[in-house]
Design a protein around this motif. Structure first.
Motif, mmCIF file in Angstrom:
data_model
loop_
_atom_site.group_PDB
_atom_site.id
_atom_site.type_symbol
_atom_site.label_atom_id
_atom_site.label_comp_id
_atom_site.label_asym_id
_atom_site.label_seq_id
_atom_site.Cartn_x
_atom_site.Cartn_y
_atom_site.Cartn_z
ATOM 1 N N LEU A 298 1.688 130.397 -87.993
ATOM 2 C CA LEU A 298 1.218 131.593 -88.688
ATOM 3 C C LEU A 298 0.989 131.287 -90.159
ATOM 4 O O LEU A 298 -0.027 131.700 -90.754
ATOM 5 N N TYR A 299 1.898 130.536 -90.794
ATOM 6 C CA TYR A 299 1.759 130.176 -92.203
ATOM 7 C C TYR A 299 0.507 129.326 -92.425
ATOM 8 O O TYR A 299 -0.175 129.450 -93.456
ATOM 9 N N GLU A 300 0.200 128.443 -91.471
ATOM 10 C CA GLU A 300 -1.000 127.613 -91.612
ATOM 11 C C GLU A 300 -2.258 128.465 -91.614
ATOM 12 O O GLU A 300 -3.175 128.234 -92.401
ATOM 13 N N TYR A 301 -2.316 129.455 -90.723
ATOM 14 C CA TYR A 301 -3.474 130.363 -90.716
ATOM 15 C C TYR A 301 -3.510 131.216 -91.985
ATOM 16 O O TYR A 301 -4.585 131.520 -92.511
ATOM 17 N N ALA A 302 -2.330 131.591 -92.481
ATOM 18 C CA ALA A 302 -2.270 132.443 -93.675
ATOM 19 C C ALA A 302 -2.482 131.647 -94.960
ATOM 20 O O ALA A 302 -2.692 132.237 -96.028
ATOM 21 N N GLY A 303 -2.426 130.317 -94.872
ATOM 22 C CA GLY A 303 -2.547 129.505 -96.080
ATOM 23 C C GLY A 303 -1.357 129.666 -96.995
ATOM 24 O O GLY A 303 -1.497 129.715 -98.222
ATOM 25 N N TYR A 304 -0.181 129.762 -96.386
ATOM 26 C CA TYR A 304 1.035 130.039 -97.152
ATOM 27 C C TYR A 304 2.056 128.933 -96.933
ATOM 28 O O TYR A 304 2.330 128.534 -95.794
ATOM 29 N N ASP A 305 2.643 128.437 -98.010
ATOM 30 C CA ASP A 305 3.685 127.424 -97.944
ATOM 31 C C ASP A 305 4.881 127.932 -98.750
ATOM 32 O O ASP A 305 4.867 127.939 -99.991
ATOM 33 N N PRO A 306 5.925 128.419 -98.055
ATOM 34 C CA PRO A 306 7.070 128.987 -98.785
ATOM 35 C C PRO A 306 7.809 127.981 -99.648
ATOM 36 O O PRO A 306 8.512 128.373 -100.592
ATOM 37 N N SER A 307 7.660 126.681 -99.387
ATOM 38 C CA SER A 307 8.346 125.680 -100.215
ATOM 39 C C SER A 307 7.652 125.492 -101.555
ATOM 40 O O SER A 307 8.249 124.970 -102.498
ATOM 41 N N VAL A 308 6.380 125.920 -101.649
ATOM 42 C CA VAL A 308 5.621 125.776 -102.895
ATOM 43 C C VAL A 308 5.660 127.058 -103.711
ATOM 44 O O VAL A 308 5.876 127.044 -104.920
ATOM 45 N N SER A 309 5.457 128.192 -103.036
ATOM 46 C CA SER A 309 5.405 129.458 -103.762
ATOM 47 C C SER A 309 5.945 130.564 -102.890
ATOM 48 O O SER A 309 5.815 130.530 -101.666
ATOM 49 N N LYS A 310 6.560 131.541 -103.515
ATOM 50 C CA LYS A 310 7.066 132.702 -102.789
ATOM 51 C C LYS A 310 6.030 133.822 -102.760
ATOM 52 O O LYS A 310 6.277 134.884 -102.203
ATOM 53 N N ILE A 311 4.897 133.581 -103.374
ATOM 54 C CA ILE A 311 3.834 134.585 -103.420
ATOM 55 C C ILE A 311 2.702 134.129 -102.503
ATOM 56 O O ILE A 311 2.245 132.984 -102.563
ATOM 57 N N TRP A 312 2.254 135.027 -101.665
ATOM 58 C CA TRP A 312 1.190 134.698 -100.713
ATOM 59 C C TRP A 312 -0.163 135.096 -101.277
ATOM 60 O O TRP A 312 -0.354 136.211 -101.760
ATOM 61 N N ASP A 313 -1.109 134.166 -101.223
ATOM 62 C CA ASP A 313 -2.467 134.423 -101.682
ATOM 63 C C ASP A 313 -3.362 134.660 -100.454
ATOM 64 O O ASP A 313 -3.722 133.714 -99.751
ATOM 65 N N PRO A 314 -3.732 135.916 -100.161
ATOM 66 C CA PRO A 314 -4.531 136.225 -98.961
ATOM 67 C C PRO A 314 -5.900 135.554 -98.949
ATOM 68 O O PRO A 314 -6.502 135.410 -97.880
ATOM 69 N N THR A 315 -6.401 135.138 -100.103
ATOM 70 C CA THR A 315 -7.741 134.528 -100.148
ATOM 71 C C THR A 315 -7.764 133.159 -99.462
ATOM 72 O O THR A 315 -8.831 132.653 -99.113
ATOM 73 N N LYS A 316 -6.609 132.554 -99.273
ATOM 74 C CA LYS A 316 -6.534 131.242 -98.627
ATOM 75 C C LYS A 316 -6.415 131.357 -97.104
ATOM 76 O O LYS A 316 -6.358 130.353 -96.405
ATOM 77 N N ALA A 317 -6.334 132.565 -96.616
ATOM 78 C CA ALA A 317 -6.093 132.779 -95.186
ATOM 79 C C ALA A 317 -7.369 132.594 -94.370
ATOM 80 O O ALA A 317 -8.486 132.766 -94.871
ATOM 81 N N LYS A 318 -7.198 132.231 -93.121
ATOM 82 C CA LYS A 318 -8.295 132.186 -92.157
ATOM 83 C C LYS A 318 -7.860 132.962 -90.913
ATOM 84 O O LYS A 318 -6.677 132.976 -90.548
#
Length: 424
Positions: A298-318
């Motif tokens: 799910l994180y890969e599709y969302a473009g989210y890496d919790p180890s890098v940032s605690k803020i999710w950027d929706p623009t990176k999502a697919k």
């Protein structure tokens, strides 16, 4: 020539006997299955409790089979009669009234019961497979004698052929003793009677499977594709009690139930990054699922890496390419909100016990007959439902007692079976 006619006639009778016995039993089973799917499958399962109890060997739980017939046709009347088992059953299932089926005849009910009793128990089959080291299960259903009748018919056909051969030999000996000239038999591939017989047999068998396939065309009951992310409804809707409408918001307010977007998933999974449930998750092939690894997908599709940032950027999502399971023809109109909000139909009525499913599958066949039967039997929830306030006559008749409030108003009575309601 007379000899060949006798052979042809006997073969015709043997084939007719075979198709009559084998196909008749199969047709009865199919009728029972179709009646079960049309009338019972939305609330009952042969071996599992759903909205109503499991139906396997249900006739053995009733002291009188006639009472069972009466219960199926009008359970409220049986309850009012003071039958102890009927009232016990009514209380056990939280006083949830069963739909009325006055149109079902005794033979039709018997066909449903025969089909239900012929369905093998999946748990028993799995246990047998495990005992046999993963081998196939043995035997057929308990009351489905199609295989037995088929074998017996084939044996009778073989006996008939042997008797024909014996008769031909005896006639040949008799003709030789009387000095009659022996006629040379016509080869099979040149015998018109045999060729016609084989052609008719192929036509009947081919026609049967063609019609059966055409009827089932586009129906995907039990369709269960493997999704790009393993999403367990049992974990979310069952264990964690998440409301269906939290993710499928359109089911109550719009035509489509809609698949939730990634931001709905990330509302929870920004904080939940591993699976800590006590119950293990398994696929249909009994392979254990790593819940934490699925969250990482799910994180890969969302473009989210919790180890890098605690803020999710929706623009990176697919978008997740979910595979659609439930699909209606383009010429069919279906509105979720009309059923869920106005009709107050529970999700489980059409989708089965979704809160107990890990991998979702299509529970109902979604055929036209299935929908129409539901409209004929389902009562309209008039009380405290402004959507139906326009039906003033029904409201007046219910309040004045002119209409039996226990039977209520069905969807059919307000036009639910009119063609233009679903086809436009």
């Amino acid at each position: 020539m007379i000899h060949h006619r006798r052979i042809a006639n006997t073969l015709v009778l043997s084939l007719i006997l075979f198709f009559t016995v084998a196909v008749r039993t199969n047709v009865i089973a199919q009728n029972g299955q179709s009646l079960f799917n049309a009338n019972c499958a939305s609330c009952h399962n042969p071996h599992r409790d759903l909205t109503g109890p499991a139906l396997y060997k249900v006739e053995e739980r009733w002291p009188d089979k006639k009472k069972l017939y009466a219960w199926i046709r009008n359970n409220q009347e049986v309850i009012k009669s003071g039958d102890p088992y009927a009232n016990e059953l009514y209380l056990k299932w939280n006083k949830v009234a069963m739909n009325l089926f006055p149109q079902l005849t005794d033979p039709e009910i018997d066909a449903i019961l025969a089909y239900v009793n012929s369905v093998p128990d999946p748990k028993a089959a799995a246990a047998a497979a495990a005992t046999q080291g993963g081998g196939g299960t043995s035997g057929g259903g308990g009351s489905d004698n199609t295989l037995l009748f088929g074998i017996l018919t084939l044996i009778l056909a073989v006996v008939a052929m042997i008797l024909l051969q014996v008769n031909a030999n005896l006639k040949k000996l008799s003709d030789e003793r009387e000095g009659l000239p022996a006629l040379e038999p016509i080869p099979f591939w040149r015998n018109r009677a045999y060729i016609a017989l084989v052609a008719i047999a192929f036509f009947c068998v081919g026609g049967y499977f063609t019609v059966k396939g055409a009827i089932g065309l586009g129906r995907n009951k039990n369709y269960q594709p493997e999704q790009p992310i393993y999403y367990s409804h049992k974990v979310h809707a069952g264990v964690n009690q998440i409301s269906c409408l939290y993710c499928h918001t359109g089911a109550q307010e719009g035509k489509h139930a809609n698949i939730p977007s990634l931001n709905v998933c990330m509302n929870c999974h920004m904080a939940i990054n591993e699976y800590t449930g006590t119950e293990k998750i398994y696929k249909e092939n009994n392979v254990e699922v790593n819940g934490t690894a699925e969250i990482q997908k799910l994180y890969e599709y969302a473009g989210y890496d919790p180890s890098v940032s605690k803020i999710w950027d929706p623009t990176k999502a697919k978008p997740v390419e979910w595979i659609q399971i439930h699909n209606l023809p383009d010429h069919v109109y279906f509105n979720h909100s009309q059923h869920v909000k106005a009709g107050q139909v529970a999700c489980q009525t059409c989708h089965g016990e979704i809160q107990k499913m890990d991998e979702v599958y299509q529970f109902s066949d979604l055929s036209m007959g299935w929908c129409i039967n539901c409209h004929r039997e389902s009562k309209v929830q008039f009380k405290e439902n402004g959507f139906y306030s326009i039906y003033q006559k029904f409201q007046h008749d219910l309040n004045s007692g002119a209409m039996d409030s226990t039977k209520g108003v069905t969807v059919e009575q307000i036009g639910g079976t009119e063609c233009m309601k679903c086809h436009y």
